[in-house]
Design a protein around this motif. Sequence first.
Motif, PDB file in Angstrom:
ATOM      1  N   LEU A 149     -14.727   4.029  -2.719  1.00 56.59           N
ATOM      2  CA  LEU A 149     -13.686   3.376  -1.913  1.00 56.59           C
ATOM      3  C   LEU A 149     -12.333   4.005  -2.161  1.00 56.59           C
ATOM      4  O   LEU A 149     -11.586   4.310  -1.219  1.00 56.59           O
ATOM      5  N   GLU A 150     -12.060   4.196  -3.468  1.00 57.60           N
ATOM      6  CA  GLU A 150     -10.758   4.802  -3.800  1.00 57.60           C
ATOM      7  C   GLU A 150     -10.646   6.194  -3.208  1.00 57.60           C
ATOM      8  O   GLU A 150      -9.603   6.562  -2.630  1.00 57.60           O
TER       9      GLU A 150
ATOM     10  N   LEU B 233     -10.365   5.908   0.560  1.00 55.43           N
ATOM     11  CA  LEU B 233      -9.030   5.448   0.950  1.00 55.43           C
ATOM     12  C   LEU B 233      -8.003   6.549   0.723  1.00 55.43           C
ATOM     13  O   LEU B 233      -7.092   6.742   1.537  1.00 55.43           O
ATOM     14  N   ASN B 234      -8.211   7.226  -0.396  1.00 52.67           N
ATOM     15  CA  ASN B 234      -7.288   8.311  -0.699  1.00 52.67           C
ATOM     16  C   ASN B 234      -7.310   9.364   0.400  1.00 52.67           C
ATOM     17  O   ASN B 234      -6.262   9.824   0.881  1.00 52.67           O
TER      18      ASN B 234
ATOM     19  N   LEU C 101      -6.348   7.321   3.969  1.00 52.34           N
ATOM     20  CA  LEU C 101      -4.988   6.786   4.105  1.00 52.34           C
ATOM     21  C   LEU C 101      -3.925   7.872   4.002  1.00 52.34           C
ATOM     22  O   LEU C 101      -2.851   7.745   4.603  1.00 52.34           O
TER      23      LEU C 101
ATOM     24  N   LEU D 271      -1.805   7.010   6.893  1.00 49.95           N
ATOM     25  CA  LEU D 271      -0.527   6.336   6.647  1.00 49.95           C
ATOM     26  C   LEU D 271       0.647   7.238   7.046  1.00 49.95           C
ATOM     27  O   LEU D 271       0.723   8.398   6.632  1.00 49.95           O
TER      28      LEU D 271
END
Lengths: 233, 167
Positions: free
Chosen positions: A198-199, A202-203, A206, A210
């Motif tokens: 997940l990390e 997401l890394n 995102l 982002l």
Amino acid sequence: MSGLSSSLLSLLLLASNLALLYLYWELYRKYVEVKKKVKSTDFDQIQKQTRSILSKALTKAHSIITRAQQEGSDIIHETESTTKTLAQHYQEELDQITKNLEAQITQEVQKAESDFAKYLGSLKSHADASTGQVHKYVQTRADQTFTSLDQQLAETVKQLHIRSATAIEEELKKARQAVETYKAEQTRVVDNNIVAILEKTLNLVLTKKLTLKDHMDLVYEALEKAKVEKMIS
Amino acid sequence: MPTTDTKNLFEQILETTFTTSQLTRRIRSLRYYITNRLYSPNKAQLPQSINEEDLYWLVELGENFYKNFTKSNTNQILENFYNQAKSTKTFLMYIPFDMPPEEMLALGQKLRQNYAPNLLLDIKHDPELIGGPALIINGKYIDLSMRKKIEDNKNTIVARIREFLHQ
């Protein structure tokens, strides 16, 4: 009986012969003594006298012997007849005794047989009774033994069953525990992996997704929260 | 030159300088500019290491700022600037993105309003944070990043994923 009479006769003959021999010996001895004492002329006379004496003696001896023989044969004959009579009597007595004995023996044997038969009968009945008792006893003991064996077997089987059940339960418990431990461990590994994935995801995502504004908003939001919670002063 | 004036000059520098790297760079740029101004006044060129933004900043400082510098006190003043820079309160921040100067300016102003007037930001890059900052203040590490939030809510996240998978 005949053997006895012949022995008796032999003894008588022997006795008479011995007597004659003794007589002869005495005469000879006297002859020798006389011969020593007497002269030759006298000796011839004596010798003649002696010869006559001897012949008389011999004649007498022969008569004695003949009489002895006669008496002996009479005795023998009498003995034989007596013996025959005695033997016959003895035989008769013996036969009688034998008969009596036979009868008695037969009677005794019959009595013994009947007693023995009675004894055998009593033995048989006793044996039958004993056999019945033994059979009953054996049956009872066998029943008791089988009953006891059944009980022991049942108890042993029960104990074995309990022990087996306990052992199986223990093993099941251990196995369940091992499975739970493994499950927990695998879950933990999976959870860690999930979080790591997940990390990472997401890394990767995102960072691209982002915007600068989003990043700055996150920074300001975090600083505001830190200020409110007095983490920074 | 008295220390108070040096302090005032330093505060002028800090008015528009918000990060430690920016301060270090600007003090270096100032040295070049003042040296050039004092010893080679006719030479218009400056080192190419001074960027455009810092050039504008040098110009914006104004003549009133530069008249304080002489050949005799320049080194001393600049030395004082370095010393004051070391003692200035610093806000060390780790971020997972590249912050442009204008945002740095805005953030620095915001922080000075909320925490300390001459607070300096020390920005470092840590892409593992995913989003949001991590701070070191007074030797204390404060993680305000998304990574920390994910770590703190790991069980909830895993439970939600499991729910999702079992649907």
